[in-house]
Scaffold this active site. Structure first.
Site, PDB file in Angstrom:
ATOM      1  N   ARG B  23       0.851  -1.162   0.023  1.00  0.00           N
ATOM      2  CA  ARG B  23       0.092  -0.011  -0.166  1.00  0.00           C
ATOM      3  C   ARG B  23       1.028   1.406  -0.060  1.00  0.00           C
ATOM      4  NH1 ARG B  23      -3.121  -1.033   5.341  1.00  0.00           N
ATOM      5  NH2 ARG B  23      -1.206  -1.542   5.866  1.00  0.00           N
ATOM      6  N   GLU B  28       5.732   5.521  12.937  1.00  0.00           N
ATOM      7  CA  GLU B  28       5.387   6.443  14.174  1.00  0.00           C
ATOM      8  C   GLU B  28       6.411   7.603  14.180  1.00  0.00           C
ATOM      9  OE1 GLU B  28       5.230   4.049  17.972  1.00  0.00           O
ATOM     10  OE2 GLU B  28       3.798   2.843  17.168  1.00  0.00           O
ATOM     11  N   GLN B  46       3.121  22.604  20.697  1.00  0.00           N
ATOM     12  CA  GLN B  46       2.670  23.279  19.283  1.00  0.00           C
ATOM     13  C   GLN B  46       3.637  22.479  18.260  1.00  0.00           C
ATOM     14  OE1 GLN B  46       3.031  27.596  19.266  1.00  0.00           O
ATOM     15  NE2 GLN B  46       3.458  27.455  16.853  1.00  0.00           N
ATOM     16  N   ASP B  47       2.646  22.294  17.146  1.00  0.00           N
ATOM     17  CA  ASP B  47       3.362  21.489  16.041  1.00  0.00           C
ATOM     18  C   ASP B  47       3.113  22.638  14.847  1.00  0.00           C
ATOM     19  OD1 ASP B  47       3.310  19.386  17.302  1.00  0.00           O
ATOM     20  OD2 ASP B  47       1.812  18.424  16.110  1.00  0.00           O
ATOM     21  N   ARG B  58      15.678  29.622   6.368  1.00  0.00           N
ATOM     22  CA  ARG B  58      14.830  30.190   7.508  1.00  0.00           C
ATOM     23  C   ARG B  58      15.704  29.954   8.760  1.00  0.00           C
ATOM     24  NH1 ARG B  58       8.914  30.013   6.555  1.00  0.00           N
ATOM     25  NH2 ARG B  58       8.855  28.972   4.336  1.00  0.00           N
ATOM     26  N   LYS B  71      12.690  21.622  20.058  1.00  0.00           N
ATOM     27  CA  LYS B  71      12.129  21.492  18.735  1.00  0.00           C
ATOM     28  C   LYS B  71      12.644  20.014  18.117  1.00  0.00           C
ATOM     29  CE  LYS B  71      12.431  26.260  17.488  1.00  0.00           C
ATOM     30  NZ  LYS B  71      13.100  27.376  16.865  1.00  0.00           N
ATOM     31  N   TYR B 130       7.693  20.533  12.603  1.00  0.00           N
ATOM     32  CA  TYR B 130       8.296  20.506  13.939  1.00  0.00           C
ATOM     33  C   TYR B 130       7.446  20.484  15.154  1.00  0.00           C
ATOM     34  CZ  TYR B 130       8.896  25.584  13.536  1.00  0.00           C
ATOM     35  OH  TYR B 130       8.708  26.956  13.378  1.00  0.00           O
ATOM     36  N   LYS B 165      12.966  40.010   7.755  1.00  0.00           N
ATOM     37  CA  LYS B 165      12.958  39.942   9.008  1.00  0.00           C
ATOM     38  C   LYS B 165      14.366  39.175   9.567  1.00  0.00           C
ATOM     39  CE  LYS B 165      10.595  37.189  11.909  1.00  0.00           C
ATOM     40  NZ  LYS B 165       9.581  36.270  12.416  1.00  0.00           N
ATOM     41  N   ASP B 166      14.630  38.103   8.526  1.00  0.00           N
ATOM     42  CA  ASP B 166      16.014  37.554   9.046  1.00  0.00           C
ATOM     43  C   ASP B 166      17.315  38.140   8.530  1.00  0.00           C
ATOM     44  OD1 ASP B 166      14.354  35.465  10.190  1.00  0.00           O
ATOM     45  OD2 ASP B 166      14.675  33.842   8.632  1.00  0.00           O
TER      46      ASP B 166
HETATM   47  C1  LIG Z   1      -1.345   1.851  13.775  1.00  0.00           C
HETATM   48  C2  LIG Z   1      -0.135   1.087  13.914  1.00  0.00           C
HETATM   49  C3  LIG Z   1       0.601   0.434  13.430  1.00  0.00           C
HETATM   50  N1  LIG Z   1       1.937  -0.139  13.488  1.00  0.00           N
HETATM   51  C4  LIG Z   1       2.651  -0.964  12.589  1.00  0.00           C
HETATM   52  C5  LIG Z   1       1.919  -2.281  12.458  1.00  0.00           C
HETATM   53  C6  LIG Z   1       2.321  -2.766  11.155  1.00  0.00           C
HETATM   54  O1  LIG Z   1       3.733  -3.178  10.927  1.00  0.00           O
HETATM   55  C7  LIG Z   1       2.469  -1.417  10.277  1.00  0.00           C
HETATM   56  C8  LIG Z   1       1.128  -1.127   9.532  1.00  0.00           C
HETATM   57  O2  LIG Z   1      -0.062  -1.286  10.458  1.00  0.00           O
HETATM   58  P1  LIG Z   1      -1.385  -1.211   9.868  1.00  0.00           P
HETATM   59  O3  LIG Z   1      -2.248  -1.641  11.132  1.00  0.00           O
HETATM   60  O4  LIG Z   1      -1.503  -1.996   8.767  1.00  0.00           O
HETATM   61  O5  LIG Z   1      -1.699   0.346   9.515  1.00  0.00           O
HETATM   62  P2  LIG Z   1      -2.850   1.088   8.847  1.00  0.00           P
HETATM   63  O6  LIG Z   1      -3.447   0.113   7.830  1.00  0.00           O
HETATM   64  O7  LIG Z   1      -2.450   2.214   8.187  1.00  0.00           O
HETATM   65  O8  LIG Z   1      -3.815   1.532  10.103  1.00  0.00           O
HETATM   66  C9  LIG Z   1      -3.873   2.811  10.308  1.00  0.00           C
HETATM   67  O9  LIG Z   1      -4.558   3.618   9.364  1.00  0.00           O
HETATM   68  C10 LIG Z   1      -5.859   3.959   9.665  1.00  0.00           C
HETATM   69  C11 LIG Z   1      -6.030   4.697  10.884  1.00  0.00           C
HETATM   70  O10 LIG Z   1      -7.453   4.576  11.099  1.00  0.00           O
HETATM   71  C12 LIG Z   1      -5.673   3.843  12.017  1.00  0.00           C
HETATM   72  O11 LIG Z   1      -5.648   4.546  13.445  1.00  0.00           O
HETATM   73  C13 LIG Z   1      -4.452   3.116  11.957  1.00  0.00           C
HETATM   74  O12 LIG Z   1      -4.802   1.508  12.243  1.00  0.00           O
HETATM   75  O13 LIG Z   1       2.844  -0.216  11.319  1.00  0.00           O
HETATM   76  C14 LIG Z   1       2.657   0.597  14.388  1.00  0.00           C
HETATM   77  O14 LIG Z   1       4.050   0.447  14.615  1.00  0.00           O
HETATM   78  N2  LIG Z   1       2.198   1.718  15.210  1.00  0.00           N
HETATM   79  C15 LIG Z   1       0.954   1.905  15.014  1.00  0.00           C
HETATM   80  O15 LIG Z   1       0.487   3.031  15.858  1.00  0.00           O
HETATM   81  C1  LIG Z   2       7.177  30.797  14.230  1.00  0.00           C
HETATM   82  C2  LIG Z   2       5.717  31.124  14.049  1.00  0.00           C
HETATM   83  C3  LIG Z   2       5.322  31.940  13.085  1.00  0.00           C
HETATM   84  N1  LIG Z   2       3.982  32.188  13.173  1.00  0.00           N
HETATM   85  C4  LIG Z   2       3.458  33.284  11.951  1.00  0.00           C
HETATM   86  C5  LIG Z   2       4.225  34.577  12.014  1.00  0.00           C
HETATM   87  C6  LIG Z   2       4.363  34.963  10.601  1.00  0.00           C
HETATM   88  O1  LIG Z   2       3.099  35.671  10.215  1.00  0.00           O
HETATM   89  C7  LIG Z   2       4.445  33.480   9.702  1.00  0.00           C
HETATM   90  C8  LIG Z   2       5.957  33.262   9.394  1.00  0.00           C
HETATM   91  O2  LIG Z   2       6.741  33.328  10.350  1.00  0.00           O
HETATM   92  P1  LIG Z   2       8.484  33.527  10.592  1.00  0.00           P
HETATM   93  O3  LIG Z   2       8.778  33.882  11.934  1.00  0.00           O
HETATM   94  O4  LIG Z   2       8.762  34.363   9.412  1.00  0.00           O
HETATM   95  O5  LIG Z   2       8.497  31.835  10.228  1.00  0.00           O
HETATM   96  P2  LIG Z   2       9.813  31.099  10.106  1.00  0.00           P
HETATM   97  O6  LIG Z   2      10.983  32.160   9.213  1.00  0.00           O
HETATM   98  O7  LIG Z   2       9.552  29.881   9.010  1.00  0.00           O
HETATM   99  O8  LIG Z   2      10.549  30.729  11.264  1.00  0.00           O
HETATM  100  C9  LIG Z   2      10.418  29.368  11.959  1.00  0.00           C
HETATM  101  O9  LIG Z   2      11.336  28.509  11.144  1.00  0.00           O
HETATM  102  C10 LIG Z   2      12.709  28.122  11.567  1.00  0.00           C
HETATM  103  C11 LIG Z   2      12.391  27.747  12.968  1.00  0.00           C
HETATM  104  O10 LIG Z   2      13.881  27.488  13.336  1.00  0.00           O
HETATM  105  C12 LIG Z   2      11.626  28.758  13.858  1.00  0.00           C
HETATM  106  O11 LIG Z   2      11.265  27.983  15.032  1.00  0.00           O
HETATM  107  C13 LIG Z   2      10.611  29.411  13.358  1.00  0.00           C
HETATM  108  O12 LIG Z   2      10.791  30.735  13.629  1.00  0.00           O
HETATM  109  O13 LIG Z   2       3.960  32.722  10.985  1.00  0.00           O
HETATM  110  C14 LIG Z   2       3.060  31.716  13.768  1.00  0.00           C
HETATM  111  O14 LIG Z   2       1.478  32.069  13.714  1.00  0.00           O
HETATM  112  N2  LIG Z   2       3.540  30.694  14.848  1.00  0.00           N
HETATM  113  C15 LIG Z   2       4.568  30.495  14.796  1.00  0.00           C
HETATM  114  O15 LIG Z   2       4.990  29.590  15.773  1.00  0.00           O
END
Ligand SMILES: Cc1cn([C@H]2C[C@H](O)[C@@H](COP(=O)(O)OP(=O)(O)O[C@H]3OC[C@@H](O)[C@H](O)[C@H]3O)O2)c(=O)[nH]c1=O
Ligand SMILES: Cc1cn([C@H]2C[C@H](O)[C@@H](COP(=O)(O)OP(=O)(O)O[C@H]3OC[C@@H](O)[C@H](O)[C@H]3O)O2)c(=O)[nH]c1=O
Lengths: 181, 181
Positions: B23, B28, B46-47, B58, B71, B130, B165-166
């Site tokens: 597939r 993980e 935060q992501d 950057r 990070k 990140y 800015k940078d």
């Molecule tokens: C879900 C999961 C899987 N695995 C391993 C087990 C298998 O070797 C491999 C693939 O696992 P599958 O269960 O076949 O993955 P998938 O079919 O992609 O399932 C996922 O996708 C849809 C999602 O809804 C669901 O949470 C998740 O089970 O990854 C992990 O190591 N960790 C995990 O969290």
């Molecule tokens: C970092 C960050 C930025 N912003 C907004 C502010 C700006 O409108 C826009 C872009 O921000 P920049 O500071 O220009 O982002 P960038 O140059 O990509 O900076 C990032 O990239 C490198 C990373 O090292 C660093 O954590 C992060 O500052 O996003 C957010 O809303 N949330 C945030 O966490």
């Protein structure tokens, strides 16, 4: 962050604000204080990423209590049809499902609470990623067959590529016999 | 999960186990109990995700205390040269840096502790993502100019695309006058 509620309590779509400039773009895909203020869980303990070629269907999956997983799902490349089925025993919408067209270009996401079965079909080659409220626990894995006749989900594609494991999942009326009339 | 230590205490590279099948693949990218057992922080709040066209640089960025950010960085599409500079005042490796070639095909990541300046240059069109130990706090933003003469970082490309800015970031000897002899 825009929030769109669905007809199913707790199941929502989220659309982050994307900042564009000459370099490309930037957005926050998760921000704990903001997500908690929206009623989402305090903590996600696992992040997963998968790549699926066009036509792959993964699902419908869930984990049993006490390892039930809430999932914050999105697509980082490509496009998928994402499906969440409400299987919370006491829910007024038990057995109902919602679909989300998740697209990398929109950066939209869905939050799927604990107690749902979840799956998706890749409409293009797609990178899918999700955050979970509980860790992977193989022995708690469960699911429903993707083409279950009671759910009758419209996946929008005819012959998806499904893993052997997923082809052996049971129909809803076997897993929840009390719930299907 | 493979772990590679660098010459700088606390700065590590992580390579997850990728499961491949007909597939596509699955891995993980974060697992709290595992990451905590490796000495990584208890929580990321935060992501972020950014897209950069080839040639964009950057950095170098950091946030001041009490908003310092650890990070966990990776690339989901493309390839970047990632740079982490140790600016922890009491560190024996203060002012030293390490580079990581982060590649979507390897799924490798780096963990950059609090107290480092961080930046990257996109060697291809790249999606970068990140996780942070602390939320974004604009007023705490700080940084060092990417081409600082004391750091003398080899970015591997000649004329990167850098935000206004940078371009206005200060050199190391202005930000940490006591530290540069
Ligand atoms: C879900 C999961 C899987 N695995 C391993 C087990 C298998 O070797 C491999 C693939 O696992 P599958 O269960 O076949 O993955 P998938 O079919 O992609 O399932 C996922 O996708 C849809 C999602 O809804 C669901 O949470 C998740 O089970 O990854 C992990 O190591 N960790 C995990 O969290
Ligand atoms: C970092 C960050 C930025 N912003 C907004 C502010 C700006 O409108 C826009 C872009 O921000 P920049 O500071 O220009 O982002 P960038 O140059 O990509 O900076 C990032 O990239 C490198 C990373 O090292 C660093 O954590 C992060 O500052 O996003 C957010 O809303 N949330 C945030 O966490």
């Amino acid at each position: 962050m825009q929030v769109r509620k669905t007809a199913i309590e707790g199941l929502i779509e989220l659309i982050p604000r994307v900042f564009e400039d000459e370099r490309g773009h930037f957005f926050e895909s998760y921000n704990k204080p903001l997500f908690v203020s929206l009623g989402l869980p305090m903590e996600f303990v696992q992040d997963n990423q998968s790549f699926s070629v066009k036509g792959v269907l993964r699902g419908l999956h869930m984990q049993h209590e006490p390892f039930a997983q809430g999932k914050l799902v999105r697509v980082m490349s490509g496009q998928v049809l994402d499906v969440a089925v409400d299987l919370r025993p006491d829910s007024p919408t038990f057995g109902q499902y919602e679909t989300f067209l998740l697209d990398a270009k929109l950066a939209n996401m869905a939050y799927i609470p604990e107690g749902f079965a979840h799956g998706f079909v890749a409409l293009e080659d797609s990178v899918f990623s999700y955050k979970c409220t509980n860790i992977y626990h193989k022995a708690s894995e469960s699911g429903i067959i993707w083409n279950d006749p009671d759910l009758n989900i419209n996946w929008g594609i005819a012959n998806p590529i499904v893993s052997e494991k997923d082809q052996e999942l049971k129909p809803l009326r076997e897993v929840f016999p009390q719930a299907v009339v």
